[in-house]
Motif scaffolding. Structure first.
Motif, mmCIF file in Angstrom:
data_model
loop_
_atom_site.group_PDB
_atom_site.id
_atom_site.type_symbol
_atom_site.label_atom_id
_atom_site.label_comp_id
_atom_site.label_asym_id
_atom_site.label_seq_id
_atom_site.Cartn_x
_atom_site.Cartn_y
_atom_site.Cartn_z
ATOM 1 N N GLY A 413 0.825 -1.201 0.000
ATOM 2 C CA GLY A 413 0.000 0.000 0.000
ATOM 3 C C GLY A 413 0.859 1.251 0.000
ATOM 4 O O GLY A 413 1.917 1.295 0.638
ATOM 5 N N VAL A 414 0.401 2.270 -0.728
ATOM 6 C CA VAL A 414 1.130 3.537 -0.818
ATOM 7 C C VAL A 414 0.136 4.682 -0.662
ATOM 8 O O VAL A 414 -0.935 4.672 -1.287
ATOM 9 C CB VAL A 414 1.860 3.678 -2.167
ATOM 10 N N VAL A 428 -2.452 -2.893 -3.620
ATOM 11 C CA VAL A 428 -2.558 -4.158 -4.334
ATOM 12 C C VAL A 428 -2.325 -5.270 -3.322
ATOM 13 O O VAL A 428 -1.465 -5.157 -2.446
ATOM 14 C CB VAL A 428 -1.545 -4.240 -5.505
ATOM 15 N N ALA A 429 -3.114 -6.344 -3.413
ATOM 16 C CA ALA A 429 -3.013 -7.414 -2.421
ATOM 17 C C ALA A 429 -3.463 -8.728 -3.024
ATOM 18 O O ALA A 429 -4.319 -8.771 -3.922
ATOM 19 C CB ALA A 429 -3.854 -7.094 -1.187
ATOM 20 N N ARG A 430 -2.877 -9.790 -2.517
ATOM 21 C CA ARG A 430 -3.312 -11.138 -2.840
ATOM 22 C C ARG A 430 -4.023 -11.694 -1.606
ATOM 23 O O ARG A 430 -3.493 -11.638 -0.486
ATOM 24 C CB ARG A 430 -2.121 -12.022 -3.210
ATOM 25 N N GLY A 431 -5.215 -12.233 -1.805
ATOM 26 C CA GLY A 431 -5.990 -12.738 -0.680
ATOM 27 C C GLY A 431 -6.551 -14.112 -0.951
ATOM 28 O O GLY A 431 -6.472 -14.639 -2.062
ATOM 29 N N TYR A 461 -6.916 -4.786 -6.652
ATOM 30 C CA TYR A 461 -6.242 -3.538 -7.003
ATOM 31 C C TYR A 461 -7.190 -2.387 -6.669
ATOM 32 O O TYR A 461 -8.375 -2.416 -7.038
ATOM 33 C CB TYR A 461 -5.888 -3.505 -8.494
ATOM 34 N N GLN A 462 -6.657 -1.358 -5.999
ATOM 35 C CA GLN A 462 -7.494 -0.219 -5.619
ATOM 36 C C GLN A 462 -6.710 1.079 -5.781
ATOM 37 O O GLN A 462 -5.522 1.150 -5.463
ATOM 38 C CB GLN A 462 -7.980 -0.354 -4.178
ATOM 39 N N LEU A 463 -7.398 2.100 -6.268
ATOM 40 C CA LEU A 463 -6.865 3.455 -6.364
ATOM 41 C C LEU A 463 -7.905 4.413 -5.798
ATOM 42 O O LEU A 463 -9.112 4.226 -6.021
ATOM 43 C CB LEU A 463 -6.567 3.835 -7.821
ATOM 44 N N GLY A 464 -7.451 5.439 -5.102
ATOM 45 C CA GLY A 464 -8.425 6.367 -4.551
ATOM 46 C C GLY A 464 -7.793 7.624 -3.998
ATOM 47 O O GLY A 464 -6.565 7.774 -3.955
#
Length: 636
Positions: A413-414, A428-431, A461-464
Motif C-alpha cells: 500500500g502507498v 494491491v493485495a493477494r488474498g 487492485y485499488q486506487l483512490g
C-alpha cells in the motif's frame, strides 16, 4: 475486450476522472488565508474520533497513512441511527450490503462487501473471529450495538494481516472502562409495533488500577413479518488491570442466546426457526518492553451452538432438525517496533476449531452425525515506512491450514499526502478464503463433502483519494478491481462444491459529506459494482449493481436531534427471485434531550421504512412495511 467491459471501464473512468479533476483543479487555485488558518479545524470535524485505525496493520496508525479503503463508524454515529444490531449499522455503509432487514435481532442476514459472497467477509470482535467454521458465515444480526465503541471496515482482501478474508474485514472494537469516574453508565428501553422491544444496561468505571465495563441487553418481538419473532439476550464484560505504568492485563467475556423465527414459505408449506448460543472469552496482556518496542499476547476461546428446525405450516412436528456445536481455541502474539521512519509489526496466530453436527431429516427417521476440525497457524509481518509526504506499507503473511493448501499473502500500500487536506491512495493485495468445513468435511443435508477443495484466491487492485479541500465538503473516491479464481461453485453431478469459477468484481465508490451548517450535515454515497463470470463472460446475478446512500442529520448538541437515512439498491437479481428495487427505503429518527442533575436523558423515536416502500432481493425475504418505535435513554 468485450463491448460491455469497455462500457464499464468508461463509466468507472468518467466518475473517477471527474472527481480527481475537480480536486486537482481546486488544488491549483488560490487558497484564501482564512482557509489556511482554519484548515485543521475543518479536518477535525470529519475525523472526530477516527484519526487512528487499528485494523489495516493490527496496530494503531493515522488514517492518512492507510492505503486500504477503510470506513470507520463510531458509537456516536451508531446511537444516532437508533440501531439494534450490527447488521442494521452495516446496511448504511457504502459498498456494504446486508439483506434481508426483517425483525431487529431476527434472521441471520447475508453480508457482502463490494459484491463478495457472505462467507468471504471476516467479522472480528476482541480479536476473536465471529464466523462459524461450518459455513464461515457471521451472524451480524445477533451482535447488539451498545457494546461497540467503533467498527472499522476494510473493503477488499486483508489476508496479509488477518488471513482468510477474500471480501474484507469488519473489526468490532468494544468499549473500554471509563477512566474518568468510578461509576457511570446508561439505561435505555424502547418499544415498537408487534411488541418489538430493546432493553439495555451499561456500567463502566475505574477504581485505582482496575477498570470495568459491563453491558446487558435483550431484544424481543412478535415478528414484523409472519414467523419472524425473536427473543434474545446477551451479557458482556471487560476488565482491565494496570499493575504498572507500562503493562495492562485485560479480560473479556461475552455470552448471548436467542430464539427466532426464520420465516414461513407458503409456496412450500414450510416454516423455519432457529436457536443460537454464543460464548466468547479472551485473556491478554500488553507490555511496553522499551520506548520503541511493545508486546501484545492474547488467548481466546469461543463456543458457538446453533440449531435450525423446518416443519410444515400449522404442524407441531419438525421435518428437519439440525444442530451444530463449534468450539474454538486460539492465541495471538504481536511485536510492534517503532524506530525512525519505520513501524514494524511481527506476529503469529493460531486457531483450532471443531464442529459436531447432528442432522435429522424426515421427522428424525434419517439421522447423520459428523465431525470436522479446522486448524490454522500463521505468521505475518508488515512495515509502515513514512518518508516526507509518502507512506509505504508492505505486508506479508503465510498461513498453514489442516484442510487446504498453505497460502502466501503479500500486499503493498502507498499513500501520498498531496497537501494537508488531500491524500492519494494505491493498494494491491493477494488474498484467499478457506473452504468451510461444510464444503470439505462435514457436509450438510443433501450435500456431499469434497476434501480436495483448494482455497479461493483473489488479486485486488485499488486506487483512490480523500480530500477536504473544498472546506465545506469531505470527498472520497475509490476504484477497485478484484480478480477471483478457484471460486467455489456447486456441481450438480457430484452434489458437492468444486473449484471451477473465475469472477471479476470491479467498480467505484464515491462518498461526499458536508460539515455542519445550521446544525445540519448531508451525506451521499454511490457504489457501482460490475461482477462478471470470467469464463462465461456473463454478468453474475444477485450482486448489487448500483447503490445510493443518502443521509440528512440535524443536531443542535443541546436539545434536539434528528436524521433521515435512505438506501436504494439495484439488485441485478435472477428473474425467478421476483426482487423489488423500485423504492428507496427511508428511516426517520429523532430525539429530545433533557438534563436532571447528574443524569442526562433522551426521548427518541424511529419511523422505519417511512414511505412504506418495497426493496428486497428475494420475495422469500421481503422487507417489512412501515413501523414505529420509541423509547427513553438515561446517562449517569
Amino acid at each position: 475486450m468485450s463491448f460491455q467491459d469497455k462500457a464499464i471501464k468508461k463509466r468507472i473512468s468518467v466518475a473517477t476522472i471527474a472527481c480527481a479533476g475537480a480536486v486537482l483543479w481546486l488544488h491549483g487555485s488560490v487558497v484564501p488565508a482564512w482557509a489556511e488558518n482554519d484548515e485543521m479545524k475543518v479536518l477535525e470535524m470529519f475525523y472526530e474520533d477516527k484519526e487512528l485505525v487499528v485494523t489495516p496493520t493490527r496496530d494503531p496508525k493515522p488514517i492518512s497513512q492507510v492505503a486500504e479503503n477503510v470506513t470507520v463508524i463510531t458509537a456516536k454515529e451508531i446511537q444516532a441511527l437508533n440501531a439494534h444490531t450490527l447488521g442494521e449499522v452495516l446496511n448504511t455503509i457504502p459498498g456494504v450490503h446486508v439483506e434481508p432487514r426483517v425483525t431487529p435481532g431476527g434472521l441471520s442476514p447475508t453480508l457482502s462487501i463490494q459484491g463478495s459472497e457472505s462467507n468471504h467477509v471476516r467479522v472480528i470482535m476482541d480479536g476473536v473471529t465471529i464466523n462459524n467454521v461450518s459455513d464461515f458465515l457471521a451472524d451480524v444480526g445477533a451482535i447488539p450495538v451498545q457494546r461497540i465503541a467503533a467498527v472499522e471496515i476494510i473493503k477488499g482482501p486483508a489476508s496479509s494481516a488477518w488471513g482468510s478474508s477474500l471480501g474484507g474485514i469488519i473489526n468490532i472494537i468494544t468499549k473500554s472502562p471509563d477512566e474518568g469516574r468510578k461509576l457511570g453508565g446508561t439505561v435505555s428501553a424502547s418499544m415498537g409495533e408487534r411488541t418489538t422491544g430493546d432493553f439495555r444496561l451499561e456500567l463502566s468505571g475505574t477504581r485505582s488500577s482496575l477498570g470495568y465495563y459491563l453491558a446487558a441487553d435483550g431484544i424481543t418481538s412478535d415478528g414484523l413479518l409472519p414467523h419472524t419473532g425473536v427473543d434474545s439476550g446477551s451479557v458482556y464484560g471487560k476488565m482491565t488491570w494496570d499493575p504498572q505504568e507500562d503493562t495492562r492485563v485485560f479480560a473479556t467475556y461475552s455470552y448471548s442466546r436467542g430464539k427466532r423465527g426464520l420465516g414461513e414459505f407458503p409456496q412450500y408449506g414450510l416454516r423455519q426457526e432457529g436457536d443460537y448460543e454464543h460464548l466468547i472469552a479472551t485473556l491478554g496482556m500488553s507490555h511496553a518492553l522499551s520506548e520503541s518496542l511493545d508486546l501484545d499476547i492474547a488467548g481466546r476461546f469461543s463456543h458457538r451452538d446453533y440449531s435450525d428446525v423446518s416443519g410444515a405450516l400449522g404442524a407441531g412436528e419438525g421435518l428437519n432438525n439440525n444442530s451444530y456445536e463449534q468450539p474454538n481455541l486460539g492465541a495471538s502474539a504481536k511485536l510492534a517496533w517503532r524506530t525512525g521512519i519505520h513501524s514494524v509489526i511481527i506476529g503469529t496466530d493460531y486457531d483450532n476449531g471443531t464442529i459436531d453436527a447432528d442432522l435429522r431429516e424426515n421427522g428424525g427417521t434419517v439421522r447423520t452425525k459428523t465431525h470436522g476440525r479446522l486448524e490454522r497457524r500463521a505468521i505475518f509481518a508488515n512495515d509502515t515506512i513514512v518518508w516526507n509526504n509518502w507512506s509505504i506499507t508492505p505486508g506479508l503473511r503465510y498461513d498453514w491450514t489442516s484442510t487446504s493448501d498453505d497460502f502466501f499473502s503479500p500486499s503493498l500500500g502507498v499513500t501520498y499526502n498531496l497537501s494537508d487536506h488531500t491524500v492519494l491512495r494505491a493498494y494491491v493485495a493477494r488474498g484467499f478464503n478457506v473452504p468451510s468445513l461444510t464444503a470439505t468435511t462435514v457436509g450438510a443435508q443433501g450435500l456431499q463433502p469434497n476434501p480436495h477443495l483448494e482455497m479461493e484466491k483473489v488479486w485486488s487492485y485499488q486506487l483512490g483519494f480523500e480530500t477536504t479541500f473544498l472546506r465545506y465538503l469531505w470527498l472520497k473516491n475509490t476504484v477497485f478491481r478484484h480478480d477471483v479464481s478457484d471460486f467455489l461453485a456447486y456441481d450438480g453431478a457430484t452434489n458437492s462444491y468444486v473449484n471451477q469459477g473465475k469472477q471479476r468484481r470491479q467498480g467505484v465508490e464515491v462518498e461526499v459529506k458536508s460539515i455542519p451548517f445550521f446544525n445540519t450535515t448531508i451525506g451521499v454515497g454511490y457504489t457501482f459494482i460490475d461482477a462478471r463470470d470470467r469464463l462465461a463472460d456473463e454478468r453474475v446475478p444477485n450482486i448489487p449493481r448500483q447503490t445510493w446512500d443518502v443521509s440528512i442529520n440535524y443536531d443542535d448538541r443541546k436539545l434536539l436531534r434528528g436524521g433521515l437515512v435512505g438506501r436504494y439498491t439495484q439488485w441485478n437479481a435472477r428473474e425467478d427471485f421476483n426482487s423489488r428495487e423500485n423504492a428507496m427505503i427511508w428511516d426517520l429518527t429523532g430525539g429530545v434531550r433533557f438534563l436532571t442533575g447528574q443524569v442526562s436523558g433522551e426521548i427518541f423515536f424511529v419511523a422505519h421504512n417511512l414511505f412504506n416502500g418495497s426493496q428486497y432481493l428475494h420475495y422469500f425475504f421481503r422487507n417489512p412495511g412501515r413501523w414505529f418505535e420509541g423509547g427513553l435513554r438515561f446517562n449517569f
